[in-house]
Design a protein around this motif. Structure first.
Motif: not given
Ligand code: ADE
Length: 418
Positions: A18-21, A52-72
């Motif tokens: 995820i960090e590499w991506t 559910v890929t490392s690219e998607t992981a970085n999207l859901v991290r972003t949504l969480k950082e924006g204050g959302a509760e995220v379920y994938l």
């Protein structure tokens, strides 16, 4: 925290990936920094059904950082990267319901797990979340502000729901943003499809006859990259304009029954079913390789192969050999599921960066404007599309020209002619 992943002990490998991506997704990182300060998604529940890929992981991290509760949950049973799912749960505190290779029953159970969280926003890749919500969980519609859709097939399904008057809430068609389909569908599918074919088969493409069915943005990308590898590319199409375009791009164009006789490799990218069917199987040469890069596993009639083959053998990772009654052998990559994710890792971070930047900004847009929208499929607002392109250029260190006042006046007026 509720989750269902294969093995949490895979999390370290997932986190590294995820960090590499993330290092290749600068637009999403810039959005994440802003989201972290402004919290535009605060208090909202987002249900996402994506690969559910490392690219998607970085999207859901972003949504969480924006204050959302995220379920994938996964948008395809064969695209989940189990180590990424583990890291999302263990290292990033995000609920994931996805196990690579899950059967249809578990796939839908996972979709329901996400729906149980009563999402305010849905993010789909193929429209399974919206369609399940509409068909089986109508009580949840009132909680939803709107949704977004990642892929061509999903947009087509949702437009058809709109036409039938059953679209439950407004949808933003992220696929249709320029900064999505021109890059993700074309360069992403182009590269990751070749990647998937090579990982599954390790064959030489140079000199092979490579048949691409469908010349939309994804098909254009696959054809272009196959040509770049030295293959002789043949395109099959049903759309007269696209067929002409393929021909003038330098490819041979013919019906599938003609292409079937000469192809060594077949890739379907049409979004429709049974594009390669009984007739084509019967006409094919011995030893051909087939794969699908469209969203659903319906483009190659796998059922026919399953029912008529005299034997089936898994001969390599994600490669099955079917022996037909004639004695001929044909090979299918990734069970006919989208091979760039089943047999490779999907599109690289650099293109998913723009697709998922559109997703993140569309969520923010829905929260701000959802109450003004109707139950329709909307384009991504032009400001968002242009903002994504501008940030991408800036992050890549590319500057461009701006119009002089004289030029701006000239292109907005009609009275200066010959
Ligand atoms: N669709 C195609 N490639 C993808 C990727 N790498 N991650 C998520 N969705 C994708």
């Amino acid at each position: 925290m509720e989750y269902d992943v294969k093995d949490l002990s895979l999390h370290e490998k997932g986190r590294e990936k995820i960090e590499w991506t993330d290092a290749h997704m600068p637009v999403l990182r810039a959005i994440r920094r802003r989201f972290s300060r402004e919290k535009p998604l605060k208090g909202k529940v987002i249900g996402a059904c994506l690969h559910v890929t490392s690219e998607t992981a970085n999207l859901v991290r972003t949504l969480k950082e924006g204050g959302a509760e995220v379920y994938l949950t996964a948008s395809n049973p064969l695209s989940t990267q189990d180590e990424v799912a583990a890291a999302l749960v263990e290292d990033y505190g995000i609920s994931v319901f996805a196990v690579r290779g899950e059967d249809r029953e578990l796939y839908y159970k996972h979709i329901h797990k996400v729906l149980d969280k009563k999402p305010n926003i849905t993010i789909d890749d193929g429209a399974d979340l919206v369609s399940t919500l509409f068909n089986e969980r109508k009580d949840l519609i009132e909680n939803v502000i709107g949704g977004s859709e990642e892929t061509t097939t999903g947009v087509i399904r949702l437009k058809s729901m709109e036409k039938d008057g059953v679209l439950p809430y407004p949808i933003i068609a992220v696929n249709d943003a320029y900064t999505k389909h021109l890059f993700d569908n074309r360069y992403g599918t182009g590269q990751s499809t070749i990647d998937g074919i090579l990982r599954a088969t390790n064959i030489l493409l140079a000199g092979k006859t490579f048949v691409v069915s469908g010349y939309g943005w994804c098909g254009k990308g696959v054809a272009m990259r196959a040509k770049g590898m030295g293959a002789n590319v043949v395109v099959t199409e049903v759309d007269s304009i696209r067929a002409l375009e393929a021909f003038m791009d330098g490819f041979r164009v013919m019906p599938i029954r003609e292409a079937a006789k000469i192809g060594d490799i077949f890739v379907t990218v049409t979004g429709d079913k049974n594009v390669i069917d009984k007739e084509a199987f019967e006409l094919m040469k011995d030893g051909v390789i087939m794969g699908n890069a469209g969203h659903f596993d319906v483009e190659i009639n796998k059922q026919y192969l399953e029912e008529n083959a005299v034997s089936k053998k898994r001969i390599r990772h994600e490669l099955d050999e079917y022996k037909l009654p004639s004695g001929k052998k044909v090979y299918l990559i990734g069970e006919g599921r989208l091979l760039n994710l089943a047999s490779a890792e999907g599109h690289p971070g650099e293109v998913m960066d723009m697709s998922f930047a559109n997703q993140a900004l569309s969520c923010e847009y829905l929260i701000k404007n959802g109450n003004k929208l109707e139950k329709k499929v909307y384009k991504v607002p032009d400001e968002i599309d242009r903002e994504v392109a501008s940030i991408k250029l800036k992050e890549m260190g590319i500057s461009i020209d701006t119009l002089t006042p004289e030029q701006a006046k000239y292109i907005s007026s009609w009275n200066e002619g010959t």
